[in-house]
Design an enzyme around this catalytic site. Structure first.
Site, PDB file in Angstrom:
ATOM      1  N   SER A   1     -10.741  -7.120  -4.322  1.00 26.96           N
ATOM      2  CA  SER A   1     -12.084  -7.174  -4.919  1.00 26.96           C
ATOM      3  C   SER A   1     -12.811  -5.842  -4.743  1.00 26.96           C
ATOM      4  O   SER A   1     -13.794  -5.573  -5.419  1.00 26.96           O
ATOM      5  CB  SER A   1     -12.883  -8.339  -4.317  1.00 26.96           C
ATOM      6  OG  SER A   1     -12.729  -8.391  -2.915  1.00 26.96           O
TER       7      SER A   1
ATOM      8  N   LEU B   1      11.304 -20.109  -5.134  1.00 27.47           N
ATOM      9  CA  LEU B   1      10.275 -19.325  -4.433  1.00 27.47           C
ATOM     10  C   LEU B   1       8.898 -19.511  -5.076  1.00 27.47           C
ATOM     11  O   LEU B   1       8.757 -19.460  -6.299  1.00 27.47           O
ATOM     12  CB  LEU B   1      10.665 -17.838  -4.494  1.00 27.47           C
ATOM     13  CG  LEU B   1       9.687 -16.855  -3.835  1.00 27.47           C
ATOM     14  CD1 LEU B   1       9.729 -16.981  -2.314  1.00 27.47           C
ATOM     15  CD2 LEU B   1      10.001 -15.412  -4.247  1.00 27.47           C
TER      16      LEU B   1
ATOM     17  N   HIS C   1       2.147   3.415  -9.023  1.00 32.91           N
ATOM     18  CA  HIS C   1       1.942   1.987  -9.312  1.00 32.91           C
ATOM     19  C   HIS C   1       3.125   1.441 -10.117  1.00 32.91           C
ATOM     20  O   HIS C   1       3.600   0.338  -9.858  1.00 32.91           O
ATOM     21  CB  HIS C   1       0.636   1.766 -10.073  1.00 32.91           C
ATOM     22  CG  HIS C   1      -0.586   2.151  -9.297  1.00 32.91           C
ATOM     23  ND1 HIS C   1      -0.753   1.797  -7.984  1.00 32.91           N
ATOM     24  CD2 HIS C   1      -1.701   2.868  -9.629  1.00 32.91           C
ATOM     25  CE1 HIS C   1      -1.914   2.280  -7.539  1.00 32.91           C
ATOM     26  NE2 HIS C   1      -2.504   2.941  -8.523  1.00 32.91           N
TER      27      HIS C   1
ATOM     28  N   GLU D   1       1.965 -13.376  12.246  1.00 33.40           N
ATOM     29  CA  GLU D   1       2.473 -12.191  12.943  1.00 33.40           C
ATOM     30  C   GLU D   1       2.224 -11.000  12.013  1.00 33.40           C
ATOM     31  O   GLU D   1       2.432 -11.100  10.800  1.00 33.40           O
ATOM     32  CB  GLU D   1       3.978 -12.331  13.221  1.00 33.40           C
ATOM     33  CG  GLU D   1       4.321 -13.448  14.181  1.00 33.40           C
ATOM     34  CD  GLU D   1       3.712 -13.231  15.567  1.00 33.40           C
ATOM     35  OE1 GLU D   1       3.623 -12.075  16.018  1.00 33.40           O
ATOM     36  OE2 GLU D   1       3.322 -14.237  16.193  1.00 33.40           O
TER      37      GLU D   1
ATOM     38  N   TRP E   1     -12.127  -2.294  -7.579  1.00 31.91           N
ATOM     39  CA  TRP E   1     -12.934  -1.911  -8.754  1.00 31.91           C
ATOM     40  C   TRP E   1     -13.671  -0.606  -8.485  1.00 31.91           C
ATOM     41  O   TRP E   1     -14.152   0.042  -9.426  1.00 31.91           O
ATOM     42  CB  TRP E   1     -13.980  -3.000  -9.068  1.00 31.91           C
ATOM     43  CG  TRP E   1     -13.419  -4.315  -9.465  1.00 31.91           C
ATOM     44  CD1 TRP E   1     -13.402  -5.445  -8.699  1.00 31.91           C
ATOM     45  CD2 TRP E   1     -12.799  -4.675 -10.720  1.00 31.91           C
ATOM     46  NE1 TRP E   1     -12.804  -6.473  -9.397  1.00 31.91           N
ATOM     47  CE2 TRP E   1     -12.434  -6.032 -10.630  1.00 31.91           C
ATOM     48  CE3 TRP E   1     -12.527  -3.971 -11.903  1.00 31.91           C
ATOM     49  CZ2 TRP E   1     -11.796  -6.710 -11.675  1.00 31.91           C
ATOM     50  CZ3 TRP E   1     -11.894  -4.653 -12.933  1.00 31.91           C
ATOM     51  CH2 TRP E   1     -11.536  -5.997 -12.816  1.00 31.91           C
TER      52      TRP E   1
ATOM     53  N   ASP F   1       0.833  -1.207   0.000  1.00 36.49           N
ATOM     54  CA  ASP F   1       0.000   0.000   0.000  1.00 36.49           C
ATOM     55  C   ASP F   1       0.868   1.258   0.000  1.00 36.49           C
ATOM     56  O   ASP F   1       1.981   1.257   0.533  1.00 36.49           O
ATOM     57  CB  ASP F   1      -0.912  -0.034   1.238  1.00 36.49           C
ATOM     58  CG  ASP F   1      -2.070   0.949   1.114  1.00 36.49           C
ATOM     59  OD1 ASP F   1      -2.410   1.334  -0.025  1.00 36.49           O
ATOM     60  OD2 ASP F   1      -2.619   1.338   2.163  1.00 36.49           O
TER      61      ASP F   1
HETATM   62  C1  IPE Z   1      -5.396  -2.835  -0.202  1.00 36.44           C
HETATM   63  O1  IPE Z   1      -5.070  -1.495  -0.362  1.00 36.44           O
HETATM   64  C2  IPE Z   1      -5.347  -3.525  -1.527  1.00 36.44           C
HETATM   65  C3  IPE Z   1      -4.031  -3.655  -2.144  1.00 36.44           C
HETATM   66  C4  IPE Z   1      -2.901  -3.291  -1.646  1.00 36.44           C
HETATM   67  C5  IPE Z   1      -4.034  -4.274  -3.427  1.00 36.44           C
HETATM   68  P1  IPE Z   1      -6.175  -0.363  -0.436  1.00 36.44           P
HETATM   69  O2  IPE Z   1      -5.468   0.924  -0.526  1.00 36.44           O
HETATM   70  O3  IPE Z   1      -7.140  -0.670  -1.528  1.00 36.44           O
HETATM   71  O4  IPE Z   1      -6.916  -0.541   0.959  1.00 36.44           O
HETATM   72  P2  IPE Z   1      -7.961   0.406   1.706  1.00 36.44           P
HETATM   73  O5  IPE Z   1      -9.133   0.584   0.794  1.00 36.44           O
HETATM   74  O6  IPE Z   1      -7.274   1.715   1.954  1.00 36.44           O
HETATM   75  O7  IPE Z   1      -8.292  -0.299   2.963  1.00 36.44           O
HETATM   76  C1  IPE Z   2      -1.749   0.155  -3.332  1.00 39.03           C
HETATM   77  O1  IPE Z   2      -1.470   1.506  -3.340  1.00 39.03           O
HETATM   78  C2  IPE Z   2      -1.888  -0.404  -4.723  1.00 39.03           C
HETATM   79  C3  IPE Z   2      -3.251  -0.828  -5.084  1.00 39.03           C
HETATM   80  C4  IPE Z   2      -4.269  -0.851  -4.274  1.00 39.03           C
HETATM   81  C5  IPE Z   2      -3.449  -1.251  -6.456  1.00 39.03           C
HETATM   82  P1  IPE Z   2      -2.642   2.580  -3.314  1.00 39.03           P
HETATM   83  O2  IPE Z   2      -3.018   2.886  -4.731  1.00 39.03           O
HETATM   84  O3  IPE Z   2      -3.762   2.125  -2.456  1.00 39.03           O
HETATM   85  O4  IPE Z   2      -1.933   3.827  -2.675  1.00 39.03           O
HETATM   86  P2  IPE Z   2      -2.543   4.858  -1.633  1.00 39.03           P
HETATM   87  O5  IPE Z   2      -3.019   4.066  -0.455  1.00 39.03           O
HETATM   88  O6  IPE Z   2      -3.662   5.570  -2.305  1.00 39.03           O
HETATM   89  O7  IPE Z   2      -1.401   5.737  -1.316  1.00 39.03           O
HETATM   90 MG    MG Z   3      -4.185   2.374  -0.469  1.00 39.77          MG
END
Ligand code: IPE
Ligand code: IPE
Ligand code: MG
Length: 250
Positions: A68, A133, A39, A209, A71, A22
């Protein structure tokens, strides 16, 4: 279970690491750039963490790439992410083969466009015989979806007369969940500062953990990885027992 590298109380390496990658969007926005730049930069960190896991002797790595719920993002961001997945799959498959990494995608991939589904199947087929891996990428994955699909499979067994309702137990469901062929997830890392599961591996992380890092995913590298392993290594995993019981059995 984790294994001690030397048998002494030194650093203990998880057999299976799962990561909620994230912070890509915020990383890009902080530089005044479009979220997709984050990304793209995140792909570099994926390469890095695959290398670090191989070098540390980790058996399995599971990465959350698209939930999921993702989207629900703006259509344009979703489209750009899909394009990035297609490009990355084609570009990285040779490197995975070369490094003996077996790729598997978990999640409901039937929701993806046919071209992406095809790329996924090709990449999985081309790395199927790799024995190093085990790299799992969770795409259109949700922990609740996973539990529901396992329950559907169990219901079908009953419907076919292969087993009774009473035979549906934790062990059976475990065998029907994604990643059942791999060791349990020892360590779940989430980057980007949020401290939540966001519907990732709900069943599989029952006794993992947890490690939350403020580092944004594109900045994740050697230092953040080492910090996570160090934290894991310092934990006492009790699985319901007392601390004294666990110290006795070593
Ligand atoms: C979780 O991240 C999904 C991925 C890292 C693919 P999000 O950024 O979508 O999560 P929320 O919505 O902030 O909880
Ligand atoms: C996680 O990074 C990647 C995906 C969910 C695809 P984010 O796109 O959620 O990045 P933030 O949380 O908005 O910084
Ligand atoms: Mg995010």
């Amino acid at each position: 279970m984790s294994e001690s590298l030397s048998g002494q109380r030194e650093i203990s390496v998880p057999r299976h690491i799962a990561i909620i990658m994230d912070g890509n969007g915020r990383w890009a926005e902080a530089q005044g750039k479009p979220r997709v730049v984050g990304h793209r930069a995140g792909v570099r960190s994926v390469r890095e963490v695959v290398r670090l896991c191989r070098e540390s002797g980790v058996d399995a790595l599971t990465l959350f790439a698209f939930s999921s719920e993702n989207w629900r993002r703006p259509e344009r961001e979703v489209a750009l992410l899909m394009r990035l997945f297609i490009t990355v799959l084609r570009r990285e498959v040779k490197m995975l083969q070369k490094n003996n990494v077996r790729l598997k995608v978990i999640g409901d991939i039937t929701m993806f466009e046919p071209k992406l589904q095809q790329r996924i199947q090709e990449a999985e087929a081309r790395t199927a015989d790799c024995t190093g891996l085990a790299l799992n990428v969770a795409a259109n994955y949700g922990g609740r979806w996973d539990i529901a699909q396992a329950c559907r499979q169990a219901a079908r067994k009953v419907q076919r007369g292969d087993c009774s309702v009473a035979a549906i137990d934790e062990a059976m469901l475990q065998g029907l969940m994604s990643l059942s062929e791999l060791p349990e997830v020892d360590l779940l890392i989430r980057t980007g500062g949020e401290q939540r599961i966001s519907n990732f591996l709900l069943w599989q992380c029952a006794y993992s953990e947890l490690f939350f890092s403020d580092v944004l995913w594109p900045d994740f590298g050697d230092d953040a990885f080492a910090e996570a392993i160090e934290a894991f290594s310092s934990r006492q995993r009790r699985f319901g027992q007392t601390g004294a019981q666990v110290s006795q059995t070593g």
